[in-house]
Design an enzyme around this catalytic site. Structure first.
Site, mmCIF file in Angstrom:
data_model
loop_
_atom_site.group_PDB
_atom_site.id
_atom_site.type_symbol
_atom_site.label_atom_id
_atom_site.label_comp_id
_atom_site.label_asym_id
_atom_site.label_seq_id
_atom_site.Cartn_x
_atom_site.Cartn_y
_atom_site.Cartn_z
ATOM 1 N N GLY A 90 0.840 -1.195 0.000
ATOM 2 C CA GLY A 90 0.000 0.000 0.000
ATOM 3 C C GLY A 90 0.864 1.229 0.000
ATOM 4 O O GLY A 90 2.096 1.141 0.006
ATOM 5 N N GLY A 92 2.801 3.363 1.567
ATOM 6 C CA GLY A 92 3.442 3.429 2.876
ATOM 7 C C GLY A 92 4.062 4.790 3.146
ATOM 8 O O GLY A 92 4.364 5.137 4.281
ATOM 9 N N ARG A 93 4.272 5.520 2.086
ATOM 10 C CA ARG A 93 4.878 6.851 2.254
ATOM 11 C C ARG A 93 4.368 7.805 1.179
ATOM 12 O O ARG A 93 5.019 8.800 0.868
ATOM 13 C CB ARG A 93 6.388 6.771 2.183
ATOM 14 C CG ARG A 93 6.875 6.083 0.917
ATOM 15 C CD ARG A 93 8.309 6.302 0.773
ATOM 16 N NE ARG A 93 8.861 5.428 -0.232
ATOM 17 C CZ ARG A 93 10.079 5.565 -0.693
ATOM 18 N NH1 ARG A 93 10.829 6.524 -0.242
ATOM 19 N NH2 ARG A 93 10.532 4.741 -1.598
ATOM 20 N N LYS A 113 4.691 11.813 -2.743
ATOM 21 C CA LYS A 113 5.527 10.722 -2.211
ATOM 22 C C LYS A 113 6.468 11.271 -1.145
ATOM 23 O O LYS A 113 7.125 12.294 -1.368
ATOM 24 C CB LYS A 113 6.322 10.116 -3.364
ATOM 25 C CG LYS A 113 6.990 8.797 -3.055
ATOM 26 C CD LYS A 113 7.361 8.098 -4.357
ATOM 27 C CE LYS A 113 8.186 6.862 -4.135
ATOM 28 N NZ LYS A 113 8.516 6.215 -5.426
ATOM 29 N N ASP A 125 9.440 4.625 7.653
ATOM 30 C CA ASP A 125 9.201 5.886 8.347
ATOM 31 C C ASP A 125 8.277 6.819 7.568
ATOM 32 O O ASP A 125 8.031 7.946 7.983
ATOM 33 C CB ASP A 125 10.542 6.601 8.623
ATOM 34 C CG ASP A 125 11.338 6.844 7.339
ATOM 35 O OD1 ASP A 125 10.813 6.543 6.241
ATOM 36 O OD2 ASP A 125 12.482 7.324 7.442
ATOM 37 N N ARG A 176 3.824 13.494 -7.801
ATOM 38 C CA ARG A 176 3.722 12.683 -9.005
ATOM 39 C C ARG A 176 2.354 12.876 -9.641
ATOM 40 O O ARG A 176 1.358 13.018 -8.934
ATOM 41 C CB ARG A 176 3.846 11.235 -8.520
ATOM 42 C CG ARG A 176 4.501 10.316 -9.433
ATOM 43 C CD ARG A 176 5.063 9.125 -8.725
ATOM 44 N NE ARG A 176 4.101 8.408 -7.890
ATOM 45 C CZ ARG A 176 4.379 7.228 -7.356
ATOM 46 N NH1 ARG A 176 5.539 6.649 -7.567
ATOM 47 N NH2 ARG A 176 3.493 6.603 -6.602
ATOM 48 N N ARG A 183 -2.329 -0.044 -9.602
ATOM 49 C CA ARG A 183 -1.260 -0.971 -10.000
ATOM 50 C C ARG A 183 -1.827 -2.362 -10.218
ATOM 51 O O ARG A 183 -2.941 -2.662 -9.771
ATOM 52 C CB ARG A 183 -0.232 -1.061 -8.844
ATOM 53 C CG ARG A 183 0.307 0.281 -8.436
ATOM 54 C CD ARG A 183 0.492 0.358 -6.913
ATOM 55 N NE ARG A 183 0.759 1.745 -6.493
ATOM 56 C CZ ARG A 183 1.973 2.230 -6.277
ATOM 57 N NH1 ARG A 183 3.015 1.444 -6.366
ATOM 58 N NH2 ARG A 183 2.140 3.484 -5.943
ATOM 59 N N ASP A 252 3.589 -4.643 -7.696
ATOM 60 C CA ASP A 252 3.040 -3.447 -7.047
ATOM 61 C C ASP A 252 3.629 -2.181 -7.658
ATOM 62 O O ASP A 252 3.177 -1.082 -7.349
ATOM 63 C CB ASP A 252 3.300 -3.477 -5.532
ATOM 64 C CG ASP A 252 4.759 -3.746 -5.199
ATOM 65 O OD1 ASP A 252 5.249 -4.828 -5.548
ATOM 66 O OD2 ASP A 252 5.417 -2.866 -4.615
ATOM 67 N N ASP A 262 6.875 4.264 -10.386
ATOM 68 C CA ASP A 262 7.575 3.935 -9.142
ATOM 69 C C ASP A 262 9.068 3.749 -9.365
ATOM 70 O O ASP A 262 9.596 2.646 -9.350
ATOM 71 C CB ASP A 262 6.979 2.669 -8.501
ATOM 72 C CG ASP A 262 6.229 3.023 -7.228
ATOM 73 O OD1 ASP A 262 5.969 4.219 -7.005
ATOM 74 O OD2 ASP A 262 5.907 2.103 -6.446
HETATM 75 P P1 AMP Z 1 8.982 0.364 -3.262
HETATM 76 O O1 AMP Z 1 10.081 -0.647 -3.271
HETATM 77 O O2 AMP Z 1 9.457 1.786 -3.120
HETATM 78 O O3 AMP Z 1 8.049 0.215 -4.418
HETATM 79 O O4 AMP Z 1 8.131 0.118 -1.935
HETATM 80 C C1 AMP Z 1 7.531 -1.101 -1.590
HETATM 81 C C2 AMP Z 1 6.552 -0.877 -0.471
HETATM 82 O O5 AMP Z 1 7.212 -0.373 0.684
HETATM 83 C C3 AMP Z 1 5.425 0.110 -0.784
HETATM 84 O O6 AMP Z 1 4.260 -0.346 -0.163
HETATM 85 C C4 AMP Z 1 5.952 1.391 -0.173
HETATM 86 O O7 AMP Z 1 4.911 2.292 0.153
HETATM 87 C C5 AMP Z 1 6.653 0.888 1.069
HETATM 88 N N1 AMP Z 1 7.753 1.775 1.482
HETATM 89 C C6 AMP Z 1 8.927 1.989 0.852
HETATM 90 N N2 AMP Z 1 9.677 2.872 1.533
HETATM 91 C C7 AMP Z 1 8.962 3.230 2.629
HETATM 92 C C8 AMP Z 1 9.191 4.111 3.741
HETATM 93 N N3 AMP Z 1 10.314 4.809 3.867
HETATM 94 N N4 AMP Z 1 8.221 4.209 4.657
HETATM 95 C C9 AMP Z 1 7.076 3.520 4.570
HETATM 96 N N5 AMP Z 1 6.799 2.677 3.560
HETATM 97 C C10 AMP Z 1 7.729 2.527 2.600
HETATM 98 MG MG MG Z 2 6.440 0.821 -5.058
#
Ligand code: AMP
Ligand code: MG
Length: 487
Positions: A90, A92-93, A113, A125, A176, A183, A252, A262
Protein backbone atom coordinates in the site's frame (compact mmCIF):
# COMPACT_ATOMS: atom_id res chain seq x y z
CA UNK A 1 -3.60 29.69 -16.65
CA UNK A 2 -4.61 29.02 -13.10
CA UNK A 3 -3.41 30.10 -9.70
CA UNK A 4 -2.77 27.36 -7.13
CA UNK A 5 -6.10 27.86 -5.37
CA UNK A 6 -8.02 27.51 -8.64
CA UNK A 7 -7.46 23.78 -9.19
CA UNK A 8 -10.70 21.84 -9.45
CA UNK A 9 -10.96 18.37 -7.96
CA UNK A 10 -13.05 15.32 -8.70
CA UNK A 11 -11.86 12.56 -6.37
CA UNK A 12 -13.15 9.46 -8.09
CA UNK A 13 -10.85 6.96 -6.39
CA UNK A 14 -11.56 8.37 -2.93
CA UNK A 15 -15.27 7.84 -3.57
CA UNK A 16 -14.69 4.08 -3.82
CA UNK A 17 -14.48 4.24 -0.06
CA UNK A 18 -12.60 2.79 2.86
CA UNK A 19 -12.11 -0.70 1.44
CA UNK A 20 -9.77 0.84 -1.15
CA UNK A 21 -7.95 3.55 0.73
CA UNK A 22 -7.63 5.26 4.09
CA UNK A 23 -7.89 8.94 4.89
CA UNK A 24 -4.50 10.20 6.10
CA UNK A 25 -3.21 13.76 6.35
CA UNK A 26 0.27 14.57 5.01
CA UNK A 27 2.90 15.07 7.67
CA UNK A 28 4.60 18.40 6.88
CA UNK A 29 8.30 18.74 6.18
CA UNK A 30 10.33 21.31 8.14
CA UNK A 31 11.27 24.45 6.21
CA UNK A 32 9.90 23.32 2.86
CA UNK A 33 11.57 24.81 -0.20
CA UNK A 34 11.33 24.37 -3.93
CA UNK A 35 14.12 22.23 -5.36
CA UNK A 36 12.86 21.92 -8.91
CA UNK A 37 9.56 22.13 -10.79
CA UNK A 38 8.54 20.97 -14.24
CA UNK A 39 6.84 23.66 -16.30
CA UNK A 40 5.56 21.01 -18.71
CA UNK A 41 3.96 19.07 -15.86
CA UNK A 42 2.48 22.27 -14.41
CA UNK A 43 0.87 22.90 -17.79
CA UNK A 44 -1.01 19.61 -17.42
CA UNK A 45 -2.81 21.21 -14.47
CA UNK A 46 -3.15 24.54 -16.34
CA UNK A 47 -0.92 26.09 -13.67
CA UNK A 48 0.89 29.33 -14.32
CA UNK A 49 4.62 28.40 -14.11
CA UNK A 50 5.29 31.49 -11.97
CA UNK A 51 3.39 29.95 -9.03
CA UNK A 52 6.22 27.44 -8.48
CA UNK A 53 8.25 30.24 -6.92
CA UNK A 54 5.58 31.24 -4.40
CA UNK A 55 5.74 30.13 -0.74
CA UNK A 56 2.28 28.55 -1.14
CA UNK A 57 3.66 26.09 -3.71
CA UNK A 58 6.25 24.68 -1.30
CA UNK A 59 3.65 24.67 1.50
CA UNK A 60 1.13 22.70 -0.56
CA UNK A 61 3.61 20.15 -1.89
CA UNK A 62 5.60 20.01 1.33
CA UNK A 63 2.55 18.82 3.28
CA UNK A 64 1.71 22.06 5.17
CA UNK A 65 -1.46 23.11 3.42
CA UNK A 66 -4.22 21.39 1.51
CA UNK A 67 -6.95 22.50 -0.84
CA UNK A 68 -10.38 22.32 0.78
CA UNK A 69 -11.47 19.96 -1.99
CA UNK A 70 -8.50 17.59 -1.68
CA UNK A 71 -9.14 14.22 -0.03
CA UNK A 72 -5.77 12.70 0.87
CA UNK A 73 -5.93 8.90 0.82
CA UNK A 74 -3.39 6.09 1.24
CA UNK A 75 -4.26 3.33 -1.24
CA UNK A 76 -4.12 -0.36 -0.30
CA UNK A 77 -2.59 -2.94 -2.65
CA UNK A 78 -0.40 -6.01 -2.51
CA UNK A 79 1.92 -7.59 -5.03
CA UNK A 80 4.62 -10.03 -6.01
CA UNK A 81 7.99 -8.73 -4.85
CA UNK A 82 10.97 -10.47 -6.45
CA UNK A 83 8.70 -13.38 -7.35
CA UNK A 84 7.13 -13.92 -3.91
CA UNK A 85 3.68 -12.75 -2.89
CA UNK A 86 3.42 -10.06 -0.19
CA UNK A 87 -0.18 -10.03 1.06
CA UNK A 88 -0.34 -6.40 2.03
CA UNK A 89 1.49 -3.41 0.74
CA UNK A 90 0.00 0.00 0.00
CA UNK A 91 0.97 3.65 0.01
CA UNK A 92 3.44 3.43 2.88
CA UNK A 93 4.88 6.85 2.25
CA UNK A 94 2.69 8.31 -0.43
CA UNK A 95 -0.75 9.86 -0.53
CA UNK A 96 -3.20 10.38 -3.31
CA UNK A 97 -4.13 14.00 -2.55
CA UNK A 98 -6.95 14.07 -5.07
CA UNK A 99 -7.78 14.10 -8.77
CA UNK A 100 -7.60 17.37 -10.64
CA UNK A 101 -9.34 17.93 -13.93
CA UNK A 102 -7.86 20.32 -16.41
CA UNK A 103 -9.37 22.50 -19.11
CA UNK A 104 -8.73 19.81 -21.74
CA UNK A 105 -10.99 17.50 -19.73
CA UNK A 106 -8.15 15.25 -18.50
CA UNK A 107 -7.96 13.96 -14.94
CA UNK A 108 -4.64 13.89 -13.14
CA UNK A 109 -3.97 12.17 -9.84
CA UNK A 110 -1.88 14.31 -7.50
CA UNK A 111 0.24 11.83 -5.60
CA UNK A 112 2.63 13.07 -2.94
CA UNK A 113 5.53 10.72 -2.21
CA UNK A 114 7.32 11.05 1.12
CA UNK A 115 4.23 12.41 2.90
CA UNK A 116 4.68 10.54 6.19
CA UNK A 117 3.39 7.39 7.88
CA UNK A 118 0.21 5.64 6.84
CA UNK A 119 -1.45 2.37 7.92
CA UNK A 120 0.65 0.73 5.18
CA UNK A 121 4.06 1.96 6.30
CA UNK A 122 5.01 -1.43 7.82
CA UNK A 123 8.56 -0.93 9.18
CA UNK A 124 9.17 2.27 7.22
CA UNK A 125 9.20 5.89 8.35
CA UNK A 126 6.89 7.18 5.63
CA UNK A 127 9.59 9.45 4.27
CA UNK A 128 11.54 9.85 1.05
CA UNK A 129 14.98 11.43 0.92
CA UNK A 130 16.11 14.26 -1.35
CA UNK A 131 18.34 11.92 -3.38
CA UNK A 132 15.55 9.51 -4.38
CA UNK A 133 13.04 12.31 -4.93
CA UNK A 134 15.37 14.05 -7.36
CA UNK A 135 16.00 10.77 -9.17
CA UNK A 136 12.28 10.08 -9.54
CA UNK A 137 11.61 13.63 -10.72
CA UNK A 138 14.37 13.60 -13.34
CA UNK A 139 13.51 10.13 -14.60
CA UNK A 140 9.79 10.79 -14.95
CA UNK A 141 10.35 13.89 -17.02
CA UNK A 142 13.28 12.42 -18.98
CA UNK A 143 11.40 9.27 -20.00
CA UNK A 144 8.42 11.33 -21.05
CA UNK A 145 10.67 13.50 -23.22
CA UNK A 146 12.09 10.37 -24.86
CA UNK A 147 8.56 9.27 -25.75
CA UNK A 148 8.48 6.47 -23.17
CA UNK A 149 5.14 6.38 -21.31
CA UNK A 150 5.69 7.43 -17.70
CA UNK A 151 4.09 8.98 -14.68
CA UNK A 152 5.02 12.66 -14.56
CA UNK A 153 6.59 14.75 -11.83
CA UNK A 154 5.43 18.23 -10.91
CA UNK A 155 8.10 19.17 -8.39
CA UNK A 156 10.48 18.20 -5.65
CA UNK A 157 10.20 19.97 -2.31
CA UNK A 158 13.25 19.78 -0.04
CA UNK A 159 13.42 20.37 3.69
CA UNK A 160 15.52 20.35 6.82
CA UNK A 161 13.71 17.29 8.25
CA UNK A 162 16.28 14.64 9.18
CA UNK A 163 15.65 11.16 7.75
CA UNK A 164 17.81 8.14 8.59
CA UNK A 165 18.96 5.77 5.89
CA UNK A 166 22.50 4.37 5.89
CA UNK A 167 23.37 7.84 7.15
CA UNK A 168 21.38 10.92 8.06
CA UNK A 169 19.80 12.56 5.05
CA UNK A 170 17.10 15.17 4.50
CA UNK A 171 13.45 14.47 3.79
CA UNK A 172 11.84 15.57 0.54
CA UNK A 173 8.60 15.08 -1.32
CA UNK A 174 8.00 14.53 -4.99
CA UNK A 175 4.58 15.29 -6.43
CA UNK A 176 3.72 12.68 -9.01
CA UNK A 177 1.06 12.99 -11.70
CA UNK A 178 -0.64 10.18 -13.60
CA UNK A 179 -4.15 9.55 -14.89
CA UNK A 180 -4.24 6.77 -12.28
CA UNK A 181 -2.00 5.28 -9.61
CA UNK A 182 -3.74 1.89 -9.75
CA UNK A 183 -1.26 -0.97 -10.00
CA UNK A 184 -1.41 -4.66 -10.90
CA UNK A 185 -1.13 -5.14 -7.13
CA UNK A 186 -4.51 -3.51 -6.53
CA UNK A 187 -6.21 -6.34 -8.39
CA UNK A 188 -4.03 -8.92 -6.66
CA UNK A 189 -4.99 -7.55 -3.26
CA UNK A 190 -8.73 -8.01 -3.72
CA UNK A 191 -8.24 -11.37 -5.44
CA UNK A 192 -6.07 -12.92 -2.73
CA UNK A 193 -8.05 -11.45 0.16
CA UNK A 194 -11.14 -12.97 -1.48
CA UNK A 195 -13.19 -9.81 -1.77
CA UNK A 196 -15.03 -10.38 -5.05
CA UNK A 197 -17.42 -7.44 -4.68
CA UNK A 198 -14.66 -4.91 -4.19
CA UNK A 199 -12.63 -6.52 -6.92
CA UNK A 200 -15.56 -6.13 -9.31
CA UNK A 201 -15.95 -2.51 -8.22
CA UNK A 202 -12.27 -1.90 -8.91
CA UNK A 203 -12.50 -3.54 -12.33
CA UNK A 204 -15.54 -1.42 -13.22
CA UNK A 205 -13.75 1.70 -12.02
CA UNK A 206 -10.69 1.02 -14.20
CA UNK A 207 -12.79 0.02 -17.20
CA UNK A 208 -15.07 3.04 -17.03
CA UNK A 209 -12.44 5.65 -16.33
CA UNK A 210 -9.37 4.38 -18.11
CA UNK A 211 -10.47 1.93 -20.81
CA UNK A 212 -13.94 3.23 -21.82
CA UNK A 213 -13.41 2.12 -25.45
CA UNK A 214 -13.28 -1.51 -24.22
CA UNK A 215 -16.92 -1.19 -23.15
CA UNK A 216 -17.87 -1.43 -26.83
CA UNK A 217 -16.22 -4.85 -27.16
CA UNK A 218 -18.16 -8.12 -26.69
CA UNK A 219 -16.02 -8.98 -23.65
CA UNK A 220 -15.02 -5.65 -22.09
CA UNK A 221 -12.76 -7.09 -19.37
CA UNK A 222 -10.91 -9.25 -21.83
CA UNK A 223 -10.51 -6.28 -24.19
CA UNK A 224 -9.11 -4.28 -21.28
CA UNK A 225 -6.63 -6.98 -20.36
CA UNK A 226 -5.51 -7.24 -23.99
CA UNK A 227 -4.95 -3.51 -24.06
CA UNK A 228 -2.88 -3.72 -20.86
CA UNK A 229 -0.79 -6.49 -22.46
CA UNK A 230 -0.27 -4.36 -25.56
CA UNK A 231 0.71 -1.27 -23.63
CA UNK A 232 3.20 -3.20 -21.51
CA UNK A 233 4.75 -4.81 -24.58
CA UNK A 234 5.21 -1.37 -26.12
CA UNK A 235 6.54 0.24 -22.94
CA UNK A 236 9.10 -2.50 -22.35
CA UNK A 237 10.15 -2.41 -26.02
CA UNK A 238 10.92 1.27 -25.51
CA UNK A 239 12.85 0.58 -22.33
CA UNK A 240 14.96 -1.96 -24.19
CA UNK A 241 15.49 0.22 -27.23
CA UNK A 242 16.66 3.17 -25.12
CA UNK A 243 18.64 1.21 -22.54
CA UNK A 244 16.38 1.87 -19.55
CA UNK A 245 16.56 -0.51 -16.61
CA UNK A 246 13.68 -0.16 -14.12
CA UNK A 247 15.25 -2.19 -11.33
CA UNK A 248 12.21 -3.18 -9.25
CA UNK A 249 9.60 -4.65 -11.56
CA UNK A 250 7.48 -5.99 -8.72
CA UNK A 251 3.79 -6.20 -9.58
CA UNK A 252 3.04 -3.45 -7.05
CA UNK A 253 5.21 -1.16 -9.18
CA UNK A 254 3.44 -1.95 -12.45
CA UNK A 255 0.85 0.57 -13.56
CA UNK A 256 -2.51 -0.61 -14.83
CA UNK A 257 -2.09 2.03 -17.56
CA UNK A 258 1.15 0.58 -18.94
CA UNK A 259 3.26 3.56 -17.96
CA UNK A 260 6.68 3.53 -16.29
CA UNK A 261 6.01 3.91 -12.63
CA UNK A 262 7.58 3.93 -9.14
CA UNK A 263 11.15 4.85 -9.82
CA UNK A 264 13.73 3.42 -7.44
CA UNK A 265 17.21 2.18 -8.32
CA UNK A 266 16.61 2.59 -12.08
CA UNK A 267 19.42 3.34 -14.54
CA UNK A 268 20.05 4.03 -18.18
CA UNK A 269 22.85 1.94 -19.65
CA UNK A 270 26.11 3.75 -20.24
CA UNK A 271 28.10 0.96 -21.93
CA UNK A 272 25.80 -1.58 -23.54
CA UNK A 273 25.44 -4.56 -21.21
CA UNK A 274 22.53 -6.96 -21.61
CA UNK A 275 23.23 -8.45 -18.18
CA UNK A 276 23.36 -5.14 -16.34
CA UNK A 277 21.70 -5.14 -12.89
CA UNK A 278 20.95 -1.63 -11.70
CA UNK A 279 19.56 -2.57 -8.29
CA UNK A 280 22.35 -3.33 -5.86
CA UNK A 281 19.91 -5.47 -3.80
CA UNK A 282 18.88 -7.65 -6.78
CA UNK A 283 21.42 -10.39 -6.12
CA UNK A 284 19.99 -12.89 -8.58
CA UNK A 285 19.57 -10.43 -11.41
CA UNK A 286 15.84 -11.05 -11.63
CA UNK A 287 15.39 -7.54 -13.02
CA UNK A 288 18.57 -7.37 -15.09
CA UNK A 289 18.37 -5.39 -18.33
CA UNK A 290 17.57 -8.32 -20.63
CA UNK A 291 15.34 -10.06 -18.08
CA UNK A 292 12.93 -7.15 -18.18
CA UNK A 293 11.34 -8.66 -21.27
CA UNK A 294 10.30 -12.05 -19.80
CA UNK A 295 9.54 -10.40 -16.45
CA UNK A 296 7.04 -8.14 -18.24
CA UNK A 297 5.19 -11.28 -19.25
CA UNK A 298 5.55 -12.83 -15.79
CA UNK A 299 3.96 -9.73 -14.27
CA UNK A 300 1.11 -9.81 -16.76
CA UNK A 301 0.49 -13.46 -15.83
CA UNK A 302 0.28 -12.44 -12.18
CA UNK A 303 -2.33 -9.85 -13.17
CA UNK A 304 -4.11 -12.46 -15.32
CA UNK A 305 -4.36 -14.76 -12.30
CA UNK A 306 -6.07 -11.97 -10.37
CA UNK A 307 -8.52 -11.47 -13.24
CA UNK A 308 -9.64 -15.11 -13.41
CA UNK A 309 -12.96 -14.23 -11.70
CA UNK A 310 -13.84 -12.10 -14.75
CA UNK A 311 -12.17 -13.74 -17.74
CA UNK A 312 -11.79 -17.39 -18.75
CA UNK A 313 -8.35 -18.93 -18.35
CA UNK A 314 -8.18 -19.78 -22.05
CA UNK A 315 -8.92 -16.23 -23.08
CA UNK A 316 -6.35 -14.89 -20.62
CA UNK A 317 -3.73 -17.27 -21.97
CA UNK A 318 -4.48 -16.23 -25.50
CA UNK A 319 -4.13 -12.56 -24.59
CA UNK A 320 -0.85 -13.24 -22.78
CA UNK A 321 0.37 -14.91 -25.95
CA UNK A 322 0.21 -11.51 -27.66
CA UNK A 323 2.92 -10.08 -25.45
CA UNK A 324 6.11 -11.44 -26.97
CA UNK A 325 5.25 -10.98 -30.66
CA UNK A 326 4.03 -7.45 -29.93
CA UNK A 327 7.13 -6.69 -27.92
CA UNK A 328 9.36 -7.96 -30.71
CA UNK A 329 7.53 -5.97 -33.37
CA UNK A 330 7.74 -2.71 -31.40
CA UNK A 331 11.35 -3.29 -30.46
CA UNK A 332 12.48 -4.09 -33.97
CA UNK A 333 10.57 -1.14 -35.36
CA UNK A 334 12.34 1.21 -32.96
CA UNK A 335 15.75 -0.32 -33.51
CA UNK A 336 15.33 -0.04 -37.28
CA UNK A 337 14.58 3.62 -36.80
CA UNK A 338 17.56 4.02 -34.51
CA UNK A 339 19.68 2.54 -37.31
CA UNK A 340 18.15 4.98 -39.78
CA UNK A 341 16.24 2.34 -41.71
CA UNK A 342 12.82 3.08 -43.12
CA UNK A 343 12.02 -0.32 -44.65
CA UNK A 344 11.90 -3.84 -43.17
CA UNK A 345 13.97 -6.85 -44.17
CA UNK A 346 13.96 -10.35 -42.69
CA UNK A 347 17.53 -10.14 -41.47
CA UNK A 348 17.11 -6.88 -39.55
CA UNK A 349 16.69 -8.63 -36.21
CA UNK A 350 20.02 -10.35 -36.76
CA UNK A 351 21.64 -7.07 -37.77
CA UNK A 352 20.56 -5.56 -34.45
CA UNK A 353 21.59 -8.58 -32.40
CA UNK A 354 25.00 -8.75 -34.02
CA UNK A 355 25.61 -5.08 -33.29
CA UNK A 356 24.57 -5.42 -29.66
CA UNK A 357 26.89 -8.39 -29.19
CA UNK A 358 29.80 -6.38 -30.58
CA UNK A 359 28.90 -3.43 -28.35
CA UNK A 360 28.64 -5.71 -25.34
CA UNK A 361 32.07 -7.23 -25.98
CA UNK A 362 33.72 -3.84 -26.33
CA UNK A 363 31.77 -1.84 -23.73
CA UNK A 364 30.59 0.69 -26.29
CA UNK A 365 28.48 3.62 -25.08
CA UNK A 366 24.93 2.71 -26.06
CA UNK A 367 23.51 6.22 -26.46
CA UNK A 368 26.45 7.91 -28.15
CA UNK A 369 26.96 5.10 -30.68
CA UNK A 370 23.53 5.61 -32.25
CA UNK A 371 23.80 9.36 -32.11
CA UNK A 372 27.14 9.33 -33.90
CA UNK A 373 25.92 6.79 -36.42
CA UNK A 374 23.45 9.43 -37.60
CA UNK A 375 25.95 12.30 -37.70
CA UNK A 376 27.32 11.37 -41.11
CA UNK A 377 26.56 9.18 -44.12
CA UNK A 378 26.63 5.51 -43.07
CA UNK A 379 29.92 4.58 -44.75
CA UNK A 380 31.73 7.48 -43.12
CA UNK A 381 30.11 7.08 -39.69
CA UNK A 382 31.14 3.43 -39.36
CA UNK A 383 34.78 4.18 -40.19
CA UNK A 384 34.88 6.69 -37.31
CA UNK A 385 33.03 4.41 -34.89
CA UNK A 386 35.18 1.32 -35.53
CA UNK A 387 37.92 2.54 -33.15
CA UNK A 388 35.54 1.94 -30.23
CA UNK A 389 35.44 -1.79 -30.95
CA UNK A 390 37.98 -4.29 -29.74
CA UNK A 391 36.93 -6.84 -32.35
CA UNK A 392 37.55 -4.56 -35.33
CA UNK A 393 37.24 -7.35 -37.87
CA UNK A 394 33.89 -8.27 -36.37
CA UNK A 395 32.78 -4.67 -36.53
CA UNK A 396 33.99 -4.30 -40.13
CA UNK A 397 31.88 -7.30 -41.14
CA UNK A 398 28.85 -5.75 -39.44
CA UNK A 399 29.58 -2.33 -40.95
CA UNK A 400 29.76 -3.80 -44.44
CA UNK A 401 26.39 -5.45 -43.96
CA UNK A 402 24.93 -2.30 -42.49
CA UNK A 403 26.11 0.07 -45.21
CA UNK A 404 24.80 -2.32 -47.89
CA UNK A 405 21.49 -2.43 -46.02
CA UNK A 406 21.36 1.37 -45.87
CA UNK A 407 21.91 1.54 -49.63
CA UNK A 408 19.07 -0.89 -50.28
CA UNK A 409 16.87 1.13 -47.95
CA UNK A 410 16.79 4.03 -50.39
CA UNK A 411 18.95 7.04 -50.97
CA UNK A 412 17.85 10.12 -49.14
CA UNK A 413 20.11 13.10 -48.64
CA UNK A 414 22.68 13.29 -45.87
CA UNK A 415 20.57 16.00 -44.31
CA UNK A 416 17.43 13.86 -44.28
CA UNK A 417 19.24 10.88 -42.82
CA UNK A 418 20.71 12.99 -40.02
CA UNK A 419 17.39 14.62 -39.16
CA UNK A 420 15.56 11.30 -39.18
CA UNK A 421 18.12 9.56 -37.01
CA UNK A 422 18.64 12.41 -34.58
CA UNK A 423 14.89 12.56 -34.02
CA UNK A 424 15.01 9.07 -32.47
CA UNK A 425 18.57 8.92 -31.09
CA UNK A 426 18.98 11.11 -28.02
CA UNK A 427 22.17 13.00 -27.38
CA UNK A 428 21.35 13.46 -23.69
CA UNK A 429 20.29 10.66 -21.41
CA UNK A 430 19.83 10.56 -17.62
CA UNK A 431 23.13 8.94 -16.81
CA UNK A 432 23.54 7.87 -13.20
CA UNK A 433 26.57 10.05 -12.70
CA UNK A 434 24.78 13.14 -14.00
CA UNK A 435 21.96 12.54 -11.52
CA UNK A 436 24.58 12.01 -8.82
CA UNK A 437 26.29 15.34 -9.57
CA UNK A 438 22.95 17.12 -9.34
CA UNK A 439 22.13 15.33 -6.07
CA UNK A 440 25.49 16.14 -4.48
CA UNK A 441 25.00 19.84 -5.22
CA UNK A 442 21.36 19.78 -4.06
CA UNK A 443 22.37 18.15 -0.78
CA UNK A 444 24.59 21.22 -0.24
CA UNK A 445 21.60 23.48 -0.94
CA UNK A 446 22.56 24.31 -4.54
CA UNK A 447 19.65 23.42 -6.83
CA UNK A 448 21.05 24.95 -10.01
CA UNK A 449 22.50 21.69 -11.31
CA UNK A 450 19.30 19.65 -10.90
CA UNK A 451 17.37 22.42 -12.65
CA UNK A 452 19.87 22.63 -15.51
CA UNK A 453 19.97 18.86 -15.97
CA UNK A 454 16.18 18.73 -15.98
CA UNK A 455 16.09 21.41 -18.69
CA UNK A 456 18.62 19.57 -20.84
CA UNK A 457 16.70 16.31 -20.53
CA UNK A 458 13.41 17.86 -21.62
CA UNK A 459 14.92 18.14 -25.15
CA UNK A 460 17.04 15.00 -25.40
CA UNK A 461 17.13 14.88 -29.19
CA UNK A 462 18.12 18.51 -29.72
CA UNK A 463 21.75 19.56 -29.54
CA UNK A 464 21.88 22.39 -26.99
CA UNK A 465 24.57 25.07 -27.03
CA UNK A 466 27.04 24.90 -24.15
CA UNK A 467 25.71 21.58 -22.87
CA UNK A 468 28.47 19.28 -24.21
CA UNK A 469 29.28 18.04 -20.72
CA UNK A 470 25.90 16.29 -20.56
CA UNK A 471 26.63 14.26 -23.67
CA UNK A 472 29.76 12.46 -22.51
CA UNK A 473 30.59 8.98 -21.33
CA UNK A 474 30.80 8.79 -17.52
CA UNK A 475 34.11 9.44 -15.76
CA UNK A 476 35.58 6.42 -13.95
CA UNK A 477 33.94 7.29 -10.61
CA UNK A 478 30.54 7.47 -12.28
CA UNK A 479 30.58 4.13 -14.07
CA UNK A 480 29.44 1.72 -11.41
CA UNK A 481 27.52 3.70 -8.84
CA UNK A 482 25.65 1.39 -6.50
CA UNK A 483 21.98 2.21 -6.15
CA UNK A 484 19.87 0.30 -3.68
CA UNK A 485 16.19 0.19 -2.78
CA UNK A 486 16.75 2.28 0.36
CA UNK A 487 15.28 5.53 -0.76
P1 AMP B 1 8.98 0.36 -3.26
O1 AMP B 1 10.08 -0.65 -3.27
O2 AMP B 1 9.46 1.79 -3.12
O3 AMP B 1 8.05 0.21 -4.42
O4 AMP B 1 8.13 0.12 -1.93
C1 AMP B 1 7.53 -1.10 -1.59
C2 AMP B 1 6.55 -0.88 -0.47
O5 AMP B 1 7.21 -0.37 0.68
C3 AMP B 1 5.43 0.11 -0.78
O6 AMP B 1 4.26 -0.35 -0.16
C4 AMP B 1 5.95 1.39 -0.17
O7 AMP B 1 4.91 2.29 0.15
C5 AMP B 1 6.65 0.89 1.07
N1 AMP B 1 7.75 1.78 1.48
C6 AMP B 1 8.93 1.99 0.85
N2 AMP B 1 9.68 2.87 1.53
C7 AMP B 1 8.96 3.23 2.63
C8 AMP B 1 9.19 4.11 3.74
N3 AMP B 1 10.31 4.81 3.87
N4 AMP B 1 8.22 4.21 4.66
C9 AMP B 1 7.08 3.52 4.57
N5 AMP B 1 6.80 2.68 3.56
C10 AMP B 1 7.73 2.53 2.60
MG1 MG C 1 6.44 0.82 -5.06
Amino acid sequence: MKALDELTFDNRFARLGDAFSTHVLPEPLDEPRLVVASRAAMALLDLDPAVAETPLFAELFGGHKLWAEAQPRAMVYSGHQFGGYTPQLGDGRGLLLGEVHNQAGEHWDLHLKGAGMTPYSRMGDGRAVLRSSIREFLASEALHALGIPSSRALCVIGSSTPVWREKQERGAMVLRLAPSHIRFGHFEYFYYTKKPEQQAELAEHVLNLHYPECREQPEPYLAMFREIVERNAEMIAKWQAYGFCHGVMNTDNMSILGITFDYGPFAFLDDFDAHFICNHSDHEGRYSFSNQVPIGQWNLSALAQALTPFISVDALKEALGLYLPLYQAHYLDLMRRRLGLTTAEDDDQQLVERLLKLMQNSGVDYTLFFRRLGDEPAALAVTRLRDDFVDMAGFDAWAERYTARVLRDGDDSEEQRRARMHAVNPLYILRNYLAQNAITAAEQGDYSEVRRLHEVLTKPFEEQAGMEQYAQRPPDWGKHLEISCSS
